[in-house]
Design a protein around this motif. Sequence first.
Motif, PDB file in Angstrom:
ATOM      1  N   SER A  33       0.883  -1.013   0.047  1.00 32.89           N
ATOM      2  CA  SER A  33       0.104  -0.316   0.220  1.00 32.89           C
ATOM      3  C   SER A  33       1.002   1.062  -0.293  1.00 32.89           C
ATOM      4  O   SER A  33       2.205   0.873   0.183  1.00 32.89           O
ATOM      5  CB  SER A  33      -1.050   0.100   1.553  1.00 32.89           C
ATOM      6  N   ASP A  35      -0.580   4.627   0.837  1.00 28.91           N
ATOM      7  CA  ASP A  35      -0.800   6.056   1.815  1.00 28.91           C
ATOM      8  C   ASP A  35      -1.710   4.527   2.664  1.00 28.91           C
ATOM      9  O   ASP A  35      -2.428   4.023   2.675  1.00 28.91           O
ATOM     10  CB  ASP A  35      -1.193   7.072   1.275  1.00 28.91           C
ATOM     11  N   SER A  38      -4.803   3.775   0.297  1.00 35.72           N
ATOM     12  CA  SER A  38      -4.702   2.844  -0.228  1.00 35.72           C
ATOM     13  C   SER A  38      -4.964   1.577   0.642  1.00 35.72           C
ATOM     14  O   SER A  38      -4.596   0.148   0.391  1.00 35.72           O
ATOM     15  CB  SER A  38      -3.031   3.056  -0.340  1.00 35.72           C
ATOM     16  N   SER A  39      -4.852   1.692   2.316  1.00 38.04           N
ATOM     17  CA  SER A  39      -3.859   0.372   3.747  1.00 38.04           C
ATOM     18  C   SER A  39      -5.455   0.038   3.314  1.00 38.04           C
ATOM     19  O   SER A  39      -5.399  -1.212   3.204  1.00 38.04           O
ATOM     20  CB  SER A  39      -3.731   1.060   4.362  1.00 38.04           C
ATOM     21  N   TYR A  40      -6.645   1.188   3.279  1.00 37.84           N
ATOM     22  CA  TYR A  40      -7.772   0.368   3.059  1.00 37.84           C
ATOM     23  C   TYR A  40      -8.553  -0.649   2.857  1.00 37.84           C
ATOM     24  O   TYR A  40      -8.484  -1.446   2.576  1.00 37.84           O
ATOM     25  CB  TYR A  40      -8.925   1.774   4.039  1.00 37.84           C
ATOM     26  N   THR A  42      -5.999  -2.177   0.069  1.00 43.17           N
ATOM     27  CA  THR A  42      -5.156  -3.191   0.258  1.00 43.17           C
ATOM     28  C   THR A  42      -6.201  -4.561   1.259  1.00 43.17           C
ATOM     29  O   THR A  42      -6.676  -5.479   1.038  1.00 43.17           O
ATOM     30  CB  THR A  42      -3.842  -3.263   0.609  1.00 43.17           C
ATOM     31  N   ILE A  57       0.141  -2.935   4.697  1.00 41.26           N
ATOM     32  CA  ILE A  57       0.209  -1.307   4.570  1.00 41.26           C
ATOM     33  C   ILE A  57       0.990  -0.591   4.724  1.00 41.26           C
ATOM     34  O   ILE A  57       2.030  -0.820   5.534  1.00 41.26           O
ATOM     35  CB  ILE A  57      -1.178  -1.526   5.598  1.00 41.26           C
ATOM     36  N   GLY A  58       1.520   0.228   4.340  1.00 45.33           N
ATOM     37  CA  GLY A  58       2.226   1.569   4.444  1.00 45.33           C
ATOM     38  C   GLY A  58       2.062   2.392   3.826  1.00 45.33           C
ATOM     39  O   GLY A  58       1.028   3.068   2.996  1.00 45.33           O
ATOM     40  N   TRP A  74      -4.089   5.095  10.750  1.00 49.13           N
ATOM     41  CA  TRP A  74      -2.919   4.177  10.330  1.00 49.13           C
ATOM     42  C   TRP A  74      -2.819   2.471  11.250  1.00 49.13           C
ATOM     43  O   TRP A  74      -2.468   1.627  11.309  1.00 49.13           O
ATOM     44  CB  TRP A  74      -1.746   4.563   9.816  1.00 49.13           C
ATOM     45  N   LEU A  78      -3.917  -0.700  11.507  1.00 48.72           N
ATOM     46  CA  LEU A  78      -2.623  -1.563  12.089  1.00 48.72           C
ATOM     47  C   LEU A  78      -3.211  -2.754  13.082  1.00 48.72           C
ATOM     48  O   LEU A  78      -2.921  -3.972  13.579  1.00 48.72           O
ATOM     49  CB  LEU A  78      -1.525  -1.052  12.086  1.00 48.72           C
ATOM     50  N   LEU A  85      -2.283  -8.997   8.667  1.00 47.26           N
ATOM     51  CA  LEU A  85      -1.675  -8.769   8.069  1.00 47.26           C
ATOM     52  C   LEU A  85      -0.156  -9.618   7.631  1.00 47.26           C
ATOM     53  O   LEU A  85       0.177 -10.027   8.234  1.00 47.26           O
ATOM     54  CB  LEU A  85      -1.127  -7.394   8.285  1.00 47.26           C
ATOM     55  N   ILE A  88       4.673  -4.485   6.945  1.00 38.45           N
ATOM     56  CA  ILE A  88       4.694  -2.908   6.523  1.00 38.45           C
ATOM     57  C   ILE A  88       4.923  -2.374   5.451  1.00 38.45           C
ATOM     58  O   ILE A  88       6.853  -3.505   5.151  1.00 38.45           O
ATOM     59  CB  ILE A  88       5.316  -2.475   8.190  1.00 38.45           C
TER      60      ILE A  88
END
Length: 255
Positions: A33, A35, A38-40, A42, A57-58, A74, A78, A85, A88
């Motif tokens: 990811s 931002d 994008s993390s959401y 993914t 996520i990252g 974020w 996490l 996950l 990161i």
Amino acid sequence: MIDAHLHLDQYSDIEEEIKKWQEAGIAAVVAVSTDLRSSYRTLELKQKFPDFIYAAIGFHPEQPLPSSLEWEEWLRLLQIERPHLSAIGEVGLPYYSAEAVLRFSDYRDFFEQIVRTAAAASLPLAIHAVYDKASTALHILQKNKIKKAHFHWLKAEPAIIERIVACGYFISITPEVCYRTRDQKLLSRVPIKQLLLETDGPWPFDGPFADVPTSPLLLHHSLKAVASFYHQDIKATANTITANTKRLYGSLHHC
Ligand SMILES: [Zn+2]
């Protein structure tokens, strides 16, 4: 084969694509990811395709740093999603973005903060850090006693590559290994036990892939190049690299 670094959230018709990739022998992808949003995204995809996606996520380092509100949100994400996950990422240090490089010390501090967060969460890191920035990233990983990290699409001086290898971290190569001397030289410096394959899709490639949309299907071409470099058969090479990816990112059955 597993694509060790892909921006799945940047594809359209994802369901169709995944079906096509699976039919062509792609077992999984490590979806990174860039931002908070994008993390959401993914994580949503992970929920939809749990057996195909290693979710990471990252915050990508070649873009503005997150605000403190975004960072806190974020961190909560996490904490809540930790069971789903695998890593990161994509995180690291800027090199290409002039604006980001101007504020390099802020990015370095942020990277160190996220490295510590990954360590606390016992998650490996998918890292973007090239040339001299790879050396700085390596220093931060060592300082924080990080065991599991992956330098994706690495470009660096031989001495830096050697240090990354000596630390036991993983290095991935892209389809550029099929047509670019720089990447073939990189391959010659990475022991096969520390090698991963990635496409960084949908990022486009040149050479024989100039008109081909980037997808994990390109891994088959990279695999052929790697197998012929090591004078090994394709199946054995694929097995070794898949085992490397699982050693770093774990198994999909538990996440
Ligand atoms: Zn990437």
